[in-house]
Motif scaffolding. Structure first.
Motif, PDB file in Angstrom:
ATOM      1  N   HIS A 182      44.272  29.292  36.960  1.00 29.68           N
ATOM      2  CA  HIS A 182      44.737  29.562  38.320  1.00 29.68           C
ATOM      3  C   HIS A 182      43.578  28.860  39.124  1.00 29.68           C
ATOM      4  O   HIS A 182      42.410  29.503  39.111  1.00 29.68           O
ATOM      5  CB  HIS A 182      44.893  30.979  38.759  1.00 29.68           C
ATOM      6  CG  HIS A 182      46.435  31.238  38.034  1.00 29.68           C
ATOM      7  ND1 HIS A 182      46.500  32.640  37.794  1.00 29.68           N
ATOM      8  CD2 HIS A 182      47.556  30.890  37.823  1.00 29.68           C
ATOM      9  CE1 HIS A 182      47.811  32.749  37.421  1.00 29.68           C
ATOM     10  NE2 HIS A 182      48.403  31.495  37.389  1.00 29.68           N
ATOM     11  N   GLU A 185      40.902  31.098  41.250  1.00 28.27           N
ATOM     12  CA  GLU A 185      39.886  31.912  40.554  1.00 28.27           C
ATOM     13  C   GLU A 185      38.501  31.299  40.099  1.00 28.27           C
ATOM     14  O   GLU A 185      38.480  31.337  38.784  1.00 28.27           O
ATOM     15  CB  GLU A 185      40.763  32.735  39.525  1.00 28.27           C
ATOM     16  CG  GLU A 185      42.174  33.249  40.278  1.00 28.27           C
ATOM     17  CD  GLU A 185      43.267  33.632  39.104  1.00 28.27           C
ATOM     18  OE1 GLU A 185      42.859  33.648  38.072  1.00 28.27           O
ATOM     19  OE2 GLU A 185      44.425  34.013  39.774  1.00 28.27           O
ATOM     20  N   ARG A 233      46.683  27.729  43.800  1.00 29.11           N
ATOM     21  CA  ARG A 233      46.615  28.387  42.620  1.00 29.11           C
ATOM     22  C   ARG A 233      47.223  27.679  41.341  1.00 29.11           C
ATOM     23  O   ARG A 233      46.748  27.762  40.151  1.00 29.11           O
ATOM     24  CB  ARG A 233      47.544  29.532  42.641  1.00 29.11           C
ATOM     25  CG  ARG A 233      48.339  30.376  41.398  1.00 29.11           C
ATOM     26  CD  ARG A 233      49.339  31.394  42.086  1.00 29.11           C
ATOM     27  NE  ARG A 233      49.998  31.977  40.868  1.00 29.11           N
ATOM     28  CZ  ARG A 233      49.620  33.060  40.232  1.00 29.11           C
ATOM     29  NH1 ARG A 233      48.589  33.890  40.750  1.00 29.11           N
ATOM     30  NH2 ARG A 233      50.317  33.735  39.300  1.00 29.11           N
ATOM     31  N   HIS A 302      40.742  35.507  34.391  1.00 30.30           N
ATOM     32  CA  HIS A 302      41.216  35.501  35.785  1.00 30.30           C
ATOM     33  C   HIS A 302      40.415  36.078  36.644  1.00 30.30           C
ATOM     34  O   HIS A 302      39.646  36.949  36.646  1.00 30.30           O
ATOM     35  CB  HIS A 302      42.815  36.073  35.669  1.00 30.30           C
ATOM     36  CG  HIS A 302      43.830  35.182  35.215  1.00 30.30           C
ATOM     37  ND1 HIS A 302      44.735  34.334  35.658  1.00 30.30           N
ATOM     38  CD2 HIS A 302      43.846  34.638  33.685  1.00 30.30           C
ATOM     39  CE1 HIS A 302      45.497  33.646  34.603  1.00 30.30           C
ATOM     40  NE2 HIS A 302      45.106  34.084  33.512  1.00 30.30           N
ATOM     41  N   SER A 303      40.748  36.297  38.000  1.00 26.77           N
ATOM     42  CA  SER A 303      40.345  37.131  39.053  1.00 26.77           C
ATOM     43  C   SER A 303      41.563  37.377  39.982  1.00 26.77           C
ATOM     44  O   SER A 303      42.440  36.550  40.085  1.00 26.77           O
ATOM     45  CB  SER A 303      39.179  36.508  39.803  1.00 26.77           C
ATOM     46  OG  SER A 303      39.499  35.459  40.560  1.00 26.77           O
TER      47      SER A 303
HETATM   48 ZN   LIG Z   1      45.310  34.574  37.676  1.00 29.05          ZN
END
Ligand SMILES: [Zn+2]
Length: 420
Positions: A182, A185, A233, A302-303
């Protein structure tokens, strides 16, 4: 007071000074919404009308573009939902962030160049080119420890780099770490690069396993977050007959494809025309399949949220095999983090505790490769700055993940040894 709130006060009235790289977010607002018991936000998300930035308990934070603001407002008013704008203009918000970052930046801008990039940066996020320079340099200077290769190319032709950290006492076990799928992130790739660097110079338990790291799984999207839209994203796939671009690469894997995703190209969770339609997921799949029999752990970084998520993502009612062990090992990870930096992470089920999400890396790794321990790791923070995590947190976040990783690997190796 949270950063979102502080900045809302400042920025709703501050519309000047944004540079062109943030123009794509001019007029985009962040709204805080309460009491959505009927799932109206989820419906709007599937239709591509809102971007869910964060949800914690009954409160959700959404990005709303000027194009859809009046429609979303009408929907909320009809449903009697309570909402308020916490950021009036994201372009101005991001410019303020950048100005603040620049004022505290300690590292020289040129400490990572095409001619010299011997370590990942500590006090600023790296551009995609800087990541490539670093990987190229360590590949050349430490060939006995690391081998960096391209496993494929993105939609726009950028390399997808895989770093193989070679075990010194190989036991036939390997670990897979994916980051950056993503685009917005940023912390995930920064942590992955610091993990690579730590592995190069560490002789701990990690020396017993081969570690494969893809520090940037979505380079086109990442570059776009530097040039056009900091909150992008997806990848940068042009979509035929649509004004919107991009496929959510973490909805594009072939496991229950389409169950918890959107078929609407404008949605942030658009899953693509078919499973593995994207060159990025195809390349990741093929590289992971080569290690199928050796993988003991798969982590998708991820974040944000400080959470370790275990499968399944596609169903809130079906239980994944070995769920109790997934939770137990997850707790080892979060306890090691607590001991290292004091940060609180929690262990949760993807679908039940967050939201249903299908076609993800971790579901696929468990369902198709049969890897026993797979997690999506939501890194720092808990929504205070969200995707815009300050660069000062790169090092502490990397330190805690490093400790968590070591303890988990120790445990898995011990578990395998005692069960022989
Ligand atoms: Zn993510």
């Amino acid at each position: 007071m949270r950063v979102w709130q502080v900045l809302s006060i400042v920025l709703v009235t501050s519309m000047d000074g944004a540079t062109s790289i943030y123009e794509g977010l001019r007029g985009h607002q962040v709204w805080s919404v309460n009491g959505d018991t009927d799932g109206l936000v989820s419906q709007l998300r599937l239709r591509g009308m809102v971007d869910v930035l964060h949800h914690s308990g009954p409160t959700q934070k959404l990005r709303v573009s000027p194009e859809f603001a009046s429609d979303v407002l009408a929907n909320f008013q009809d449903a009697g939902l309570e909402y308020h704008a916490v950021i009036g203009d994201l372009a101005a918000f991001l410019q303020e962030e950048e100005n603040r970052d620049r004022s505290v930046r300690r590292e020289s801008e040129d400490s990572c160049t095409a001619h010299r990039c011997s370590a990942p940066l500590h006090a600023q996020y790296m551009t995609f080119e800087q990541m490539e320079w670093y990987l190229k340099q360590v590949n050349e200077t430490s060939p006995s420890k690391i081998s960096v290769s391209s496993i494929g190319r993105s939609v726009l032709g950028r390399d997808l780099w895989l770093a193989h950290l070679k075990a010194t006492n190989s036991t036939g076990r390997s670990v897979w770490i994916e980051a950056g799928i993503h685009a917005r992130e940023w912390i995930s790739s920064a942590v992955a690069l610091h993990i690579i660097h730590k592995l190069l110079y560490d002789d701990s338990v990690m020396a017993d396993v081969d570690v494969y790291v893809v520090p940037m799984a979505n380079p086109d999207g990442y570059v776009y977050t530097w040039t056009n839209d900091r909150l992008w994203r997806k990848n940068r796939r042009p979509v035929a007959n649509s004004s919107c671009d991009g496929v959510d690469l973490n909805r594009n894997w072939d496991d229950h494809f389409g169950v918890g995703a959107s078929s609407h190209a404008c949605s942030e969770i658009y899953d693509g025309l078919f499973a593995f339609s994207e060159p990025e997921t195809q390349a990741l799949r093929d590289a992971m399949q080569k290690e199928k029999d050796n993988l003991i752990l798969v982590l998708s970084l991820h974040s944000f949220g400080q959470t370790l998520l275990y499968p399944w993502g596609w169903s809130a009612t079906k239980e994944a095999p070995g769920t109790l062990q997934l939770i137990a090992v997850g707790k080892i990870f979060v306890e090691a983090i607590r001991a290292a930096t004091g940060r609180h992470y929690s262990v949760k089920n993807s679908a039940r505790d967050l939201y249903v999400a299908s076609g993800t890396t971790d579901d696929w790794a468990m369902a198709v490769l049969g890897t026993k321990y797979v997690y999506t790791v939501e890194l720092r923070d808990q929504g205070f700055t969200g995707f815009l995590l300050p660069a000062a947190e790169i090092v502490p976040c990397s330190v805690e993940v490093w400790h968590g990783l070591q303890e988990v690997i120790k445990h898995i190796i011990k578990e395998e040894t005692t069960s022989l």
